[in-house]
Design a protein around this motif. Structure first.
Motif, PDB file in Angstrom:
ATOM      1  N   ARG A  43      44.641  47.162  40.229  1.00 31.71           N
ATOM      2  CA  ARG A  43      43.256  46.510  40.513  1.00 31.71           C
ATOM      3  C   ARG A  43      42.957  46.453  41.771  1.00 31.71           C
ATOM      4  NH1 ARG A  43      43.388  41.988  36.176  1.00 31.71           N
ATOM      5  NH2 ARG A  43      45.649  41.868  37.099  1.00 31.71           N
ATOM      6  N   ILE A  44      44.029  46.342  42.888  1.00 30.21           N
ATOM      7  CA  ILE A  44      43.470  46.011  44.163  1.00 30.21           C
ATOM      8  C   ILE A  44      43.106  47.308  44.841  1.00 30.21           C
ATOM      9  CG2 ILE A  44      45.585  44.451  44.215  1.00 30.21           C
ATOM     10  CD1 ILE A  44      47.013  46.638  46.316  1.00 30.21           C
TER      11      ILE A  44
ATOM     12  N   THR B  84      42.943  46.817  55.470  1.00 32.54           N
ATOM     13  CA  THR B  84      43.412  45.235  55.914  1.00 32.54           C
ATOM     14  C   THR B  84      42.429  44.260  56.241  1.00 32.54           C
ATOM     15  OG1 THR B  84      44.854  46.492  57.175  1.00 32.54           O
ATOM     16  CG2 THR B  84      44.642  44.412  57.839  1.00 32.54           C
ATOM     17  N   ALA B  85      41.333  44.626  56.298  1.00 30.57           N
ATOM     18  CA  ALA B  85      40.177  43.593  56.204  1.00 30.57           C
ATOM     19  C   ALA B  85      39.733  43.029  55.064  1.00 30.57           C
ATOM     20  CB  ALA B  85      39.029  43.862  56.829  1.00 30.57           C
TER      21      ALA B  85
ATOM     22  N   LEU C 260      42.662  40.726  53.763  1.00 29.55           N
ATOM     23  CA  LEU C 260      42.495  39.584  54.231  1.00 29.55           C
ATOM     24  C   LEU C 260      41.655  38.760  53.723  1.00 29.55           C
ATOM     25  CD1 LEU C 260      43.407  40.299  58.014  1.00 29.55           C
ATOM     26  CD2 LEU C 260      44.788  39.169  56.653  1.00 29.55           C
ATOM     27  N   PHE C 261      40.461  39.151  53.547  1.00 31.88           N
ATOM     28  CA  PHE C 261      39.309  38.695  52.771  1.00 31.88           C
ATOM     29  C   PHE C 261      39.550  38.084  51.383  1.00 31.88           C
ATOM     30  CE2 PHE C 261      35.538  38.435  49.863  1.00 31.88           C
ATOM     31  CZ  PHE C 261      34.976  37.754  50.307  1.00 31.88           C
ATOM     32  N   VAL C 262      40.353  38.998  50.708  1.00 36.56           N
ATOM     33  CA  VAL C 262      40.853  38.397  49.143  1.00 36.56           C
ATOM     34  C   VAL C 262      41.730  37.360  49.385  1.00 36.56           C
ATOM     35  CG1 VAL C 262      41.967  39.127  47.107  1.00 36.56           C
ATOM     36  CG2 VAL C 262      40.271  40.681  48.209  1.00 36.56           C
ATOM     37  N   VAL C 263      42.700  37.559  50.246  1.00 33.73           N
ATOM     38  CA  VAL C 263      43.817  36.449  50.443  1.00 33.73           C
ATOM     39  C   VAL C 263      43.331  35.278  51.064  1.00 33.73           C
ATOM     40  CG1 VAL C 263      46.025  35.976  51.884  1.00 33.73           C
ATOM     41  CG2 VAL C 263      45.622  38.324  50.476  1.00 33.73           C
TER      42      VAL C 263
ATOM     43  N   ALA D  56      51.409  43.234  46.200  1.00 32.15           N
ATOM     44  CA  ALA D  56      50.989  44.315  45.788  1.00 32.15           C
ATOM     45  C   ALA D  56      50.412  45.320  46.718  1.00 32.15           C
ATOM     46  CB  ALA D  56      49.868  44.101  44.387  1.00 32.15           C
ATOM     47  N   TRP D  57      49.500  44.757  47.578  1.00 34.76           N
ATOM     48  CA  TRP D  57      49.003  45.526  48.622  1.00 34.76           C
ATOM     49  C   TRP D  57      50.083  46.075  49.663  1.00 34.76           C
ATOM     50  CZ3 TRP D  57      48.781  45.335  54.215  1.00 34.76           C
ATOM     51  CH2 TRP D  57      47.625  46.111  54.567  1.00 34.76           C
ATOM     52  N   LEU D  58      50.929  45.616  49.841  1.00 26.80           N
ATOM     53  CA  LEU D  58      52.108  45.944  50.808  1.00 26.80           C
ATOM     54  C   LEU D  58      52.906  47.005  50.169  1.00 26.80           C
ATOM     55  CD1 LEU D  58      53.439  42.552  52.492  1.00 26.80           C
ATOM     56  CD2 LEU D  58      52.222  44.419  53.506  1.00 26.80           C
ATOM     57  N   LEU D  59      53.185  46.906  48.760  1.00 28.19           N
ATOM     58  CA  LEU D  59      53.813  47.734  48.067  1.00 28.19           C
ATOM     59  C   LEU D  59      53.164  49.206  47.900  1.00 28.19           C
ATOM     60  CD1 LEU D  59      55.463  45.554  45.532  1.00 28.19           C
ATOM     61  CD2 LEU D  59      56.728  46.840  47.447  1.00 28.19           C
ATOM     62  N   LEU D  60      51.859  49.009  47.672  1.00 28.06           N
ATOM     63  CA  LEU D  60      51.023  50.387  47.542  1.00 28.06           C
ATOM     64  C   LEU D  60      50.351  50.805  48.734  1.00 28.06           C
ATOM     65  CD1 LEU D  60      48.766  48.938  44.462  1.00 28.06           C
ATOM     66  CD2 LEU D  60      50.773  50.548  44.391  1.00 28.06           C
TER      67      LEU D  60
END
Length: 247
Positions: free
Chosen positions: A113-114, A119-120, A123-126, A242-246
Motif C-alpha cells: 500500500r505504500i 523519499t519526499a 518523509l511526509f508520511v512518516v 516497508a519503504w526501505l525493504l521495497l
C-alpha cells in the motif's frame, strides 16, 4: 426533606446527562470522520481534516466536563509521559531494526500500500501524515476523550468499563482501513488468506486488544503523550521499514 434531597441530586443528574449527550456526539462525529477520511476526502485533506476533528473532540469533551487534564493532556506534569513515551519509541525502533535484519520476519513489514513513494513522500508520511493525521486524532479520541466521557481516562485512573468501551470502538474504527490488507501485506495474506470478512474481523479484534494495551501504556505514562509517541513510532517506523525493504 424530600425536596431538599431532590435539589441536591439535580446537579449530578444534569452533569451525567450532559456527559452522555456529549459522548453520543463524539461517537457520531468519529463515525462521520472515519467515512470521510477513508472514502470521501482526497488524500491532501487527510491531515487538516483529522487535526480539526481532534480539536473538535476536545471541545466536545470540555462541554461534557472533561478538560485537558481529564483526557490525559495536562501540561503541568509532562516529564513522565514524554520520558516513558521516548523509551518505548526507542525500544520499538530497536525491535523493528532487528525484524528487518532477520530474513524470516522481513515479510511482516512488506506492505504494497505504500506504492512507489519517493523519499519526499516517505518523509511526509512518516513526519507529518502519520503523527498529525493519524496519531493525534486516534489518541485524543480513544485514549483521552471517549474513556473520559465514559467515566475516566486511563491516564488518570484505571477503570475497565471506559477502557473496554473505548477499545472496542477503536477496533471498529479500523474496519474501513483494514479492507484489502490481506492483499497488501504479504505476511497477513500468507497467514490467513485473502478473505475480506475474516481479515477485517481479525483486524477489529486485534485493534481492540491493541486499544486495551495502549490504555495500559497511557496509565503507565500517566498521560496520552506516552501513547502518542509509541503510536507514532509503531506506525511511522513500520512504514519506513516497508519503504526501505521495497526500495
Amino acid at each position: 426533606m424530600g425536596s431538599a434531597l431532590q435539589v441536591r441530586h439535580v446537579p449530578g443528574s444534569r452533569a451525567r446527562r450532559r456527559r452522555l449527550v456529549t459522548l453520543a456526539c463524539a461517537i457520531a462525529l468519529l463515525t462521520v470522520s472515519n467515512v470521510m477520511s477513508n472514502r470521501v476526502l482526497p488524500p491532501w485533506a487527510y491531515v487538516p481534516w483529522n487535526l480539526t476533528m481532534a480539536f473538535v473532540l476536545l471541545g466536545i469533551a470540555y462541554r461534557g466536563g472533561a478538560g485537558p487534564a481529564a483526557v490525559g493532556l495536562g501540561i503541568r506534569h509532562w516529564h513522565r509521559p514524554v520520558g516513558v513515551g521516548l523509551l518505548l519509541a526507542g525500544g520499538t525502533a530497536l525491535l523493528f531494526a532487528l525484524g528487518m535484519i532477520v530474513p524470516a520476519t522481513q515479510s511482516a513489514f512488506i506492505d504494497t500500500r505504500i506504492g512507489d513513494a519517493n523519499t519526499a513522500q516517505m518523509l511526509f508520511v512518516v513526519l507529518i501524515q502519520i503523527p498529525l493525521g493519524t496519531v493525534v486524532l486516534e489518541e485524543v479520541a480513544f485514549r483521552g476523550v471517549l474513556p473520559a466521557l465514559m467515566g475516566v481516562s486511563p491516564a488518570i485512573r484505571w477503570s475497565w468499563g471506559p477502557v473496554l468501551g473505548a477499545s472496542v470502538l477503536f477496533g471498529l474504527w479500523h474496519i474501513l482501513p483494514s479492507i484489502g490488507i490481506g492483499d497488501a501485506n504479504a505476511a497477513v495474506g500468507g497467514a490467513i488468506g485473502h478473505n475480506v470478512v475474516l481479515t477485517t474481523t481479525l483486524a477489529v479484534l486485534s485493534m481492540t486488544v491493541a486499544g486495551v494495551a495502549l490504555c495500559l501504556i497511557a496509565r503507565l505514562g500517566k498521560g496520552i503523550k506516552t501513547t502518542m509517541l509509541l503510536h507514532w513510532a509503531t506506525n511511522s517506523l513500520g512504514f519506513l521499514a516497508a519503504w526501505l525493504l521495497l526500495n
